[in-house]
Design an enzyme around this catalytic site. Structure first.
Site, PDB file in Angstrom:
ATOM      1  N   SER A  74     -34.077  31.962 -10.822  1.00  0.00           N
ATOM      2  CA  SER A  74     -34.621  32.838 -11.857  1.00  0.00           C
ATOM      3  C   SER A  74     -33.536  33.757 -12.416  1.00  0.00           C
ATOM      4  O   SER A  74     -32.571  34.100 -11.712  1.00  0.00           O
ATOM      5  CB  SER A  74     -35.717  33.692 -11.200  1.00  0.00           C
ATOM      6  OG  SER A  74     -35.990  34.821 -11.968  1.00  0.00           O
ATOM      7  N   TYR A 129     -38.295  39.523  -4.050  1.00  0.00           N
ATOM      8  CA  TYR A 129     -38.418  38.205  -4.696  1.00  0.00           C
ATOM      9  C   TYR A 129     -37.038  37.726  -5.146  1.00  0.00           C
ATOM     10  O   TYR A 129     -36.617  36.604  -4.847  1.00  0.00           O
ATOM     11  CB  TYR A 129     -39.381  38.295  -5.889  1.00  0.00           C
ATOM     12  CG  TYR A 129     -39.336  37.100  -6.815  1.00  0.00           C
ATOM     13  CD1 TYR A 129     -39.742  35.841  -6.380  1.00  0.00           C
ATOM     14  CD2 TYR A 129     -38.873  37.223  -8.132  1.00  0.00           C
ATOM     15  CE1 TYR A 129     -39.688  34.744  -7.227  1.00  0.00           C
ATOM     16  CE2 TYR A 129     -38.824  36.138  -8.988  1.00  0.00           C
ATOM     17  CZ  TYR A 129     -39.226  34.894  -8.541  1.00  0.00           C
ATOM     18  OH  TYR A 129     -39.164  33.810  -9.376  1.00  0.00           O
ATOM     19  N   LYS A 135     -34.474  34.515  -3.837  1.00  0.00           N
ATOM     20  CA  LYS A 135     -33.838  33.478  -4.673  1.00  0.00           C
ATOM     21  C   LYS A 135     -32.331  33.451  -4.423  1.00  0.00           C
ATOM     22  O   LYS A 135     -31.723  32.385  -4.349  1.00  0.00           O
ATOM     23  CB  LYS A 135     -34.105  33.749  -6.168  1.00  0.00           C
ATOM     24  CG  LYS A 135     -35.554  33.566  -6.581  1.00  0.00           C
ATOM     25  CD  LYS A 135     -35.964  32.108  -6.611  1.00  0.00           C
ATOM     26  CE  LYS A 135     -37.400  31.903  -7.025  1.00  0.00           C
ATOM     27  NZ  LYS A 135     -37.909  30.564  -6.760  1.00  0.00           N
TER      28      LYS A 135
END
Ligand code: NAD
Ligand code: UFG
Length: 332
Positions: free
Chosen positions: A125, A149, A153
């Site tokens: 992302s 989050y 990643k």
């Protein structure tokens, strides 16, 4: 037919990737635990393509079940999307995010290694980029996570880099998505978030259909064309096609690539609202409110590496994203 394991394949992006893979004559096997999706996606996929992929309802962290899937199917490549994706939720429940996203990926990679299946596309992302970066952002820009989050990643990206350094046989594509939006033009698959949506497109869509009263625009004093936040919205079908290109690339290239998937264009919240009003032929009620914590003023991609390496370029416009989101919302 080449067999592709699609983790998280019943979700928003996964269901669109599934359609594109079937269109390209791949055999798709889905694993999903239904934590943020339902089996309805499978009916949509069947109606669009005429084909129902094999589905395993199972958690990626369940190693025995994953071993069984690899034993029953000669899987050539994996497209890995399964994971949690909400920035806010990850701040409230960091352990559950690290557990699901990182442990799920480790289990998957261990089983792939065991079955000598060493080809994976991973959905990363734009959130991995440091907030201080100049726009447009290229893949070599500094990285920093601003939420659990985002950290999950980054850890996975690092893990994949290390794996590639340890064994030349791995072929890995890390795709950094910007802001996916829209739905399949049939209106048969799309984004169906549980509860009140956090993201702009599903929120506007709920206002347009009358389920929510008005949109709160988070900040109108950013340094942008009209003061509202600017993002690189990318049609989910363009995004899905990027994954097919990555699979093609990996057939001939044994290495790791890290590639942005975005359009390179930034649109403000007000510009999106205006375009959505045209698509649904209704007024979208909104009010300005405080900035949302952690938001950037602008975020858009330099998408040139994707063109150079994958021969991929986003084609669909903001207008198409609004039209297709609205069409999906009406049919849901
Ligand atoms: P989504 O929630 O719609 O899809 C994820 C799917 O994975 C769901 O169907 C869910 O049930 C499944 N899943 C979650 N944990 C699982 C587990 N442990 N085992 C099996 N299945 C599991 O999300 P999405 O928008 O389609 O995103 C897909 C991927 O793309 C995610 O990894 C997300 O982080 C990444 N991504 C999304 C965006 C975005 O804005 N949508 C942006 C950048 C990156
Ligand atoms: N916005 C509003 N009101 C809302 C929702 C959003 O004004 O109700 C604004 C935001 O402030 C921002 C823009 O609309 O300016 C886009 O916000 P989204 O929440 O739709 O998307 P983000 O850019 O915040 O983040 C999304 C995903 C992340 C991902 C990132 C980059 O949620 O997971 O894109 O890919 F990391």
């Amino acid at each position: 037919m080449k067999k592709i394991l699609l983790t998280g394949g019943l979700g928003y992006i996964g269901s669109h990737i599934c359609v594109e893979l079937i269109n390209k004559r791949y055999e798709v096997i889905i694993i999903d635990n239904l934590s943020n999706s339902s089996k309805n996606s499978l009916d949509g996929i069947k109606k669009i393509t005429g084909y129902k992929p094999k589905l395993y309802i199972s958690d990626l962290r369940d190693k025995l079940s994953l071993l069984r899937i690899f034993k029953e199917n000669k899987i050539e490549s994996v497209i890995h999307l399964a994971g949690f994706k909400s920035v806010n939720e990850s701040i409230e429940a960091p352990l559950s995010y690290y557990n699901n996203n990182i442990n799920g990926t480790i289990t998957l990679l261990e089983v792939m290694d065991q079955f000598d299946c060493k080809s994976i596309v991973f959905s990363s992302s734009a959130t991995v980029y440091a907030s201080s970066n100049e726009m447009p952002i290229s893949e070599s820009a500094p990285l920093a996570a601003s939420s659990p989050y985002g950290s999950s990643k980054l850890v996975i990206e690092r893990m994949l880099q290390d794996l590639c350094s340890s064994d030349d046989d791995w072929r890995i594509s890390i795709l950094r998505y910007f802001n996916p939006a829209g739905a399949h033009k049939s209106g048969l698959i799309g984004e169906a978030p549980n509860g009140s949506p956090n993201n702009l497109f599903p929120y506007i869509s709920k206002v347009a259909i009358g389920d929510l009263e008005k949109l709160k625009i988070f900040g109108n004093d950013y340094k942008t064309q009209d003061g509202t936040g600017v993002r690189d919205y990318i049609h989910v079908v363009d995004l899905a096609k990027g994954h097919c290109k990555a699979l093609e690339f990996m057939q001939d290239n044994k290495k790791i690539i890290v590639v942005n998937l975005g359009t390179g264009n930034g649109f403000s919240v007000l510009e999106v609202v205006k375009e959505f009003e045209k698509a649904c032929n209704k007024k979208i009620m909104y009010e300005f409110s405080e900035r949302r914590g952690g938001d950037l003023d602008k975020c858009y991609a330099d998408p040139s590496l994707a063109l150079k390496l994958l021969n991929w370029k986003a084609k669909l416009s903001l207008n198409a994203m609004c039209r297709d989101t609205w069409n999906w919302e009406k049919k849901k």
